[in-house]
Structures are given as structure tokens and as C-alpha cells.
Design a protein around this motif. Structure first.
Motif, PDB file in Angstrom:
ATOM      1  N   TYR A   1      -5.848  -0.766  -7.455  1.00  0.00           N
ATOM      2  CA  TYR A   1      -4.663  -1.188  -8.203  1.00  0.00           C
ATOM      3  C   TYR A   1      -4.830  -0.937  -9.702  1.00  0.00           C
ATOM      4  O   TYR A   1      -3.891  -0.530 -10.386  1.00  0.00           O
ATOM      5  CB  TYR A   1      -4.400  -2.673  -7.942  1.00  0.00           C
TER       6      TYR A   1
ATOM      7  N   GLU B   1       3.710   2.694 -11.224  1.00  0.00           N
ATOM      8  CA  GLU B   1       3.201   2.644  -9.855  1.00  0.00           C
ATOM      9  C   GLU B   1       2.913   1.212  -9.425  1.00  0.00           C
ATOM     10  O   GLU B   1       3.197   0.824  -8.286  1.00  0.00           O
ATOM     11  CB  GLU B   1       1.929   3.496  -9.745  1.00  0.00           C
ATOM     12  N   GLN B   2       2.372   0.416 -10.322  1.00  0.00           N
ATOM     13  CA  GLN B   2       2.086  -0.992 -10.009  1.00  0.00           C
ATOM     14  C   GLN B   2       3.371  -1.777  -9.748  1.00  0.00           C
ATOM     15  O   GLN B   2       3.457  -2.538  -8.776  1.00  0.00           O
ATOM     16  CB  GLN B   2       1.305  -1.632 -11.159  1.00  0.00           C
ATOM     17  N   GLN B   3       4.372  -1.601 -10.617  1.00  0.00           N
ATOM     18  CA  GLN B   3       5.618  -2.345 -10.448  1.00  0.00           C
ATOM     19  C   GLN B   3       6.340  -1.938  -9.160  1.00  0.00           C
ATOM     20  O   GLN B   3       6.845  -2.781  -8.425  1.00  0.00           O
ATOM     21  CB  GLN B   3       6.533  -2.136 -11.661  1.00  0.00           C
TER      22      GLN B   3
ATOM     23  N   ASN C   1      -8.165  -4.664  -5.690  1.00  0.00           N
ATOM     24  CA  ASN C   1      -8.359  -4.702  -7.141  1.00  0.00           C
ATOM     25  C   ASN C   1      -8.817  -3.376  -7.742  1.00  0.00           C
ATOM     26  O   ASN C   1      -8.314  -2.951  -8.776  1.00  0.00           O
ATOM     27  CB  ASN C   1      -9.360  -5.801  -7.504  1.00  0.00           C
TER      28      ASN C   1
ATOM     29  N   LEU D   1      -3.285  -2.341  -3.077  1.00  0.00           N
ATOM     30  CA  LEU D   1      -3.325  -3.605  -3.808  1.00  0.00           C
ATOM     31  C   LEU D   1      -4.744  -4.115  -4.026  1.00  0.00           C
ATOM     32  O   LEU D   1      -4.939  -5.087  -4.756  1.00  0.00           O
ATOM     33  CB  LEU D   1      -2.504  -4.672  -3.078  1.00  0.00           C
TER      34      LEU D   1
ATOM     35  N   LEU E   1       5.000  -0.688  -6.506  1.00  0.00           N
ATOM     36  CA  LEU E   1       4.210  -1.177  -5.371  1.00  0.00           C
ATOM     37  C   LEU E   1       4.536  -2.635  -5.077  1.00  0.00           C
ATOM     38  O   LEU E   1       4.677  -3.033  -3.911  1.00  0.00           O
ATOM     39  CB  LEU E   1       2.719  -1.012  -5.671  1.00  0.00           C
ATOM     40  N   GLN E   2       4.669  -3.445  -6.109  1.00  0.00           N
ATOM     41  CA  GLN E   2       5.010  -4.859  -5.899  1.00  0.00           C
ATOM     42  C   GLN E   2       6.378  -5.000  -5.235  1.00  0.00           C
ATOM     43  O   GLN E   2       6.576  -5.866  -4.383  1.00  0.00           O
ATOM     44  CB  GLN E   2       4.979  -5.611  -7.230  1.00  0.00           C
TER      45      GLN E   2
ATOM     46  N   PRO F   1       4.232  -9.880  -9.352  1.00  0.00           N
ATOM     47  CA  PRO F   1       3.208  -9.602  -8.345  1.00  0.00           C
ATOM     48  C   PRO F   1       3.349 -10.522  -7.139  1.00  0.00           C
ATOM     49  O   PRO F   1       3.681 -11.696  -7.283  1.00  0.00           O
ATOM     50  CB  PRO F   1       1.895  -9.850  -9.084  1.00  0.00           C
TER      51      PRO F   1
ATOM     52  N   LEU G   1      -3.787   2.491 -11.043  1.00  0.00           N
ATOM     53  CA  LEU G   1      -2.390   2.903 -10.960  1.00  0.00           C
ATOM     54  C   LEU G   1      -1.713   2.787 -12.318  1.00  0.00           C
ATOM     55  O   LEU G   1      -2.085   1.952 -13.146  1.00  0.00           O
ATOM     56  CB  LEU G   1      -1.631   2.037  -9.944  1.00  0.00           C
TER      57      LEU G   1
ATOM     58  N   TRP H   1       1.521   1.876 -14.851  1.00  0.00           N
ATOM     59  CA  TRP H   1       2.409   0.700 -14.909  1.00  0.00           C
ATOM     60  C   TRP H   1       3.557   0.829 -13.909  1.00  0.00           C
ATOM     61  O   TRP H   1       3.858  -0.098 -13.165  1.00  0.00           O
ATOM     62  CB  TRP H   1       2.936   0.556 -16.331  1.00  0.00           C
TER      63      TRP H   1
ATOM     64  N   ARG I   1       2.330  -7.606 -18.804  1.00  0.00           N
ATOM     65  CA  ARG I   1       1.047  -7.577 -19.494  1.00  0.00           C
ATOM     66  C   ARG I   1       1.147  -8.380 -20.781  1.00  0.00           C
ATOM     67  O   ARG I   1       2.065  -8.217 -21.575  1.00  0.00           O
ATOM     68  CB  ARG I   1       0.658  -6.129 -19.786  1.00  0.00           C
TER      69      ARG I   1
END
Length: 430
Positions: free
Chosen positions: A401, A408-410, A398, A396, A412-413, A260, A404, A406, A8
Motif C-alpha cells: 500500500y 491509487e490508494q484512494q 502495509n 492493502l 483502492l479504498q 480508509p 501506491l 495517492w 494526509r
């Protein structure tokens, strides 16, 4: 090729943010003779995370960004207790090899008059590091199951704890006059290990040059360490030192973030070697076949092609462990008589044939038995994840996502990138 580090971004012009730590650091730089290019600025704004270095104006490839006198580098050799650490070097040997450096950091962190205090002021908050080793165990397992990260973290934590209690704490207690009680902490030690693990250099210094795409260190004149631009850097861009070729699971394990999909062209998926053995065992019907399968596996171990904790590494465009996987599929799939001859000749090491190729594009051309074993291994690997590919694709989208966290996002990627590689293998082996 170095991967693009994605985090970010804090939007704003170079030179903004709280000026006090930066001003103190730049004053210290002048005192110690650190040469900083007028084309760059140390800033908290315009950077992906924390303090970083931003181009005030465009920089050309080959231009010097900064030069650090070796005497200003913080290491076990330059710290205040360098002599003691050198004398005790034998007692400070460890699996990681980092104990002297970590003790140097522990000592300097607590010293009010440490020469590196202005540098420490630019450090991230150690209590807010995002490495998975600092996640609750339940969260780590839930979000990263199947990726290999929880297992790697568990090994790290066990090694850190053992190293701390067997070497570091006894040393600090034996020299209690040099280490205050507040730094005799397993948690602080773990935080410093994470910092050192992320920046893996014998000398820790310029963390302000965030790791990512761009310049790299070049060792020059023996009296200083120089960083030069390896490619043009536009005005306003943050300047990075490369992470190198790292898969997303390695990035999140060592640095606490992932790229990502599909930005990380160096991403990989692992198929555990024992998973291929398990897939082969599924095809055996009688005890004699199972015994022969284990004999083949033992022979592969002797050839050092497999191991109980090893993995076959598959990239998006190549098989990184091509020889090991090709030999394993060959040995596990060849007829019994052919295996006997193969074993008697110790592996026909020079007999590499075109049909043994395991490049991604050649996988559809493999023998049917090889493709089937590889496919079964991929299917077993996909079963180790808690969710399927469709679930990840839905997350994923938009709208979802963005809700979620931080972590959870990482995570997931990491999962999604690995599953895309594994599903590509399924298509190639069908």
C-alpha cells in the motif's frame, strides 16, 4: 452521523506555515467585521490539507467559532457585477444552477482590486485539485472501473462543457470589458465547478473551515452567518464542517479523496437496476418467459420502482433502497398468475408483508427465489470490477500500500469498501 474525513496530515503546531497569506486574510477579516474566536487559529500546519482552522485551546459545544457579516460573503449578489447577473438571470439558467455564482467567481478572480483577494490567497492551487474529473481518462477508468465514478464524471464533464460553451462563454464575450481573456477558459471553469461542487453552497466563503467532522453552520441573526461547535474540540485539533452521510464513491467524486476501510460507516455499494433485470433474464429459457420478464420490468417502471439508469443502494448495515429492491425481487420472482393479479390491482401497494423485508439481517430469511436473484445480481456486479477481492486485500497490505500513488490508494479504498459490502451480501444469500 458525519464521516471522519481522512487525508494526509501536515504535522506541526498551530499558527505555522507561510504567514503572509494568513496575515493578509486576518487583516481583511478585521476590516469587514468578521468575528473570529480567540480560541481558534487559521493555519497551514496541523491541518489535513492546505489552510484550515485549528483550536488554540479546547472549545466546548455551542461556542461560537466565527461570525461572517453577510455583506462579506462572496456570491452572485455581492460581487461587483451583481446587478448585471440579476438582470441577465433568465439567460443564465442552467441545469446546475451555478452559472451566476461561477461568473461572479471568474470576475472577482481577475479583478486586481477585488475585495476578496485576501480570501483567494488561501485557496488551494486550482491546477492541483484531485477530483477524478482531472485524472487522465485511462487512469480514471483503470482505477475506478465498476465503482460508478467514471460514469458520474463523464456526465459532469459533458454538462460542464455544454454549460460553458452555450451559456458562460457567450456571456463573457458579450461583456468582454468585464472578463479578461485569461478567465475565458474551459479548464478554469471546470476547476471552479469542482470547487463549487465540493462546497455546494449558494454562498462560497469559509473554505478555511475544511469539511469533515465537527461544527456545522447555523443560520442566526439575519445580518451574519455563524459557525458554532456542535461537539467539544480538543486543543490542537483541526476544526471541520461536516460532509454529511456520504459513501466513498461520493467523497472521491466530489472531493477527491476517500476514507480508509472500515472508517466510513456510511459507505455503500450499488447494484444497477438493469443488472437485476439481466440476472433475471439468465433464468429464462424460452421467448415467452423473456417477454413476460420484460412485461414485469415495464410494470416496475410504471410503479417508479426501477429505471434504466437507477441503482439499488446497499449499505454496510442497511438497504437504503429497501422498498424498491423488495418490490423488484417480488415482481420478478412471483408466479405468472400471481403477477397478472398483482398487475390488475396496480401493485397491491398496501400489501407489505414481513417476508418482504429487506433489512440486512433479514436477507437470509427471504424466499429462496428472491435470495437467488439477489445473489446472481451481486455476482454480475462483481464482474464489472477489473480485480477481485483477494487482489485488493493483497494491495492493502502495509508494504504494498505504501508504494501506491495517492490516487491509487484512494481508488483502492473505494473499490475495497464496495466489494466488502457485496461479499457480505453473497454470504447472506448463500
Amino acid at each position: 452521523m458525519a464521516t471522519q474525513a481522512k487525508r494526509r496530515r501536515v504535522v506541526g503546531p498551530a499558527g505555522g506555515g507561510d504567514p503572509a497569506p494568513v496575515a493578509g486574510f486576518l487583516s481583511w477579516c478585521r476590516r469587514v467585521g468578521l468575528e473570529l474566536s480567540p480560541k481558534v487559529a487559521v493555519s497551514r500546519q496541523g491541518t489535513v490539507a492546505g489552510y484550515g482552522m485549528v483550536a488554540r485551546e479546547s472549545v466546548q459545544a455551542g461556542e461560537l467559532l466565527f461570525a461572517v457579516p453577510r455583506a462579506a460573503l462572496l456570491s452572485q449578489h455581492t460581487c461587483a457585477i451583481g446587478g448585471l447577473l440579476e438582470r441577465e438571470r433568465g439567460a443564465l439558467q442552467s441545469q446546475s444552477g451555478w452559472v451566476p455564482l461561477l461568473l461572479a467567481l471568474l470576475h472577482e478572480l481577475q479583478a486586481p482590486a477585488s475585495p476578496w483577494s485576501p480570501y483567494f490567497a488561501l485557496w488551494p492551487e486550482l491546477g492541483r485539485l484531485e477530483h477524478p474529473m482531472f485524472w487522465p481518462e485511462e487512469e480514471r477508468r483503470r482505477l475506478l472501473q465498476g465503482t460508478g465514478v467514471p460514469e458520474a464524471v463523464e456526465k459532469d464533464l459533458a454538462n460542464i462543457r455544454s454549460e460553458y460553451y452555450s451559456i458562460v462563454l457567450p456571456f463573457m464575450e458579450a461583456h468582454s470589458d468585464l472578463f479578461s481573456p485569461r478567465v475565458r477558459s474551459l479548464e478554469l471553469y471546470r476547476q471552479l465547478v469542482a470547487l463549487v461542487m465540493a462546497y455546494r453552497r449558494e454562498v462560497i466563503f469559509m473554505r478555511l473551515a475544511w469539511e469533515g467532522p465537527g461544527p456545522s453552520f447555523s443560520l442566526p441573526p439575519q445580518h451574519c452567518l455563524r459557525m458554532v461547535a456542535t461537539q467539544p474540540i480538543p486543543e490542537g485539533h483541526e476544526i471541520f464542517n461536516t460532509y454529511g452521510q456520504m459513501a466513498n464513491w461520493q467523497l472521491i467524486h466530489m472531493y477527491g479523496f476517500a476514507e480508509p476501510y472500515p472508517d466510513n460507516t456510511d459507505d455503500t455499494a450499488d447494484i444497477q437496476m438493469v443488472t437485476v433485470r439481466e440476472a433475471a433474464l439468465q433464468g429464462t429459457k424460452v421467448e415467452a418467459e423473456r417477454l413476460l420478464l420484460y412485461e414485469r420490468w415495464d410494470f416496475l417502471c410504471k410503479l417508479e420502482m426501477v429505471g434504466e439508469e437507477g441503482a439499488f443502494v446497499i449499505g454496510r448495515e442497511e438497504v437504503l433502497t429497501e422498498e424498491e429492491l423488495a418490490t423488484t425481487l417480488k415482481v420478478l420472482c412471483m408466479p405468472a398468475e400471481e403477477f397478472r393479479e398483482f398487475k390488475d390491482h396496480d401493485g397491491w401497494r398496501d400489501d407489505k408483508r414481513e417476508e418482504d423485508s429487506l433489512t440486512i439481517t433479514d436477507i437470509p430469511k427471504l424466499k429462496a427465489s428472491w435470495r437467488q436473484l439477489l445473489r446472481d445480481s451481486v455476482l454480475l456486479t462483481l464482474q464489472t470490477y477489473a480485480t477481485d477481492l483477494k487482489t485488493e486485500q493483497d494491495l492493502l497490505s502495509n508494504e504494498v500500500y505504501a508504494t501506491l500513488s495517492w490516487r491509487e490508494q484512494q481508488a483502492l479504498q473505494v473499490r475495497y469498501g464496495q466489494k466488502m459490502i457485496l461479499h457480505q451480501l453473497l454470504e447472506l444469500t448463500s
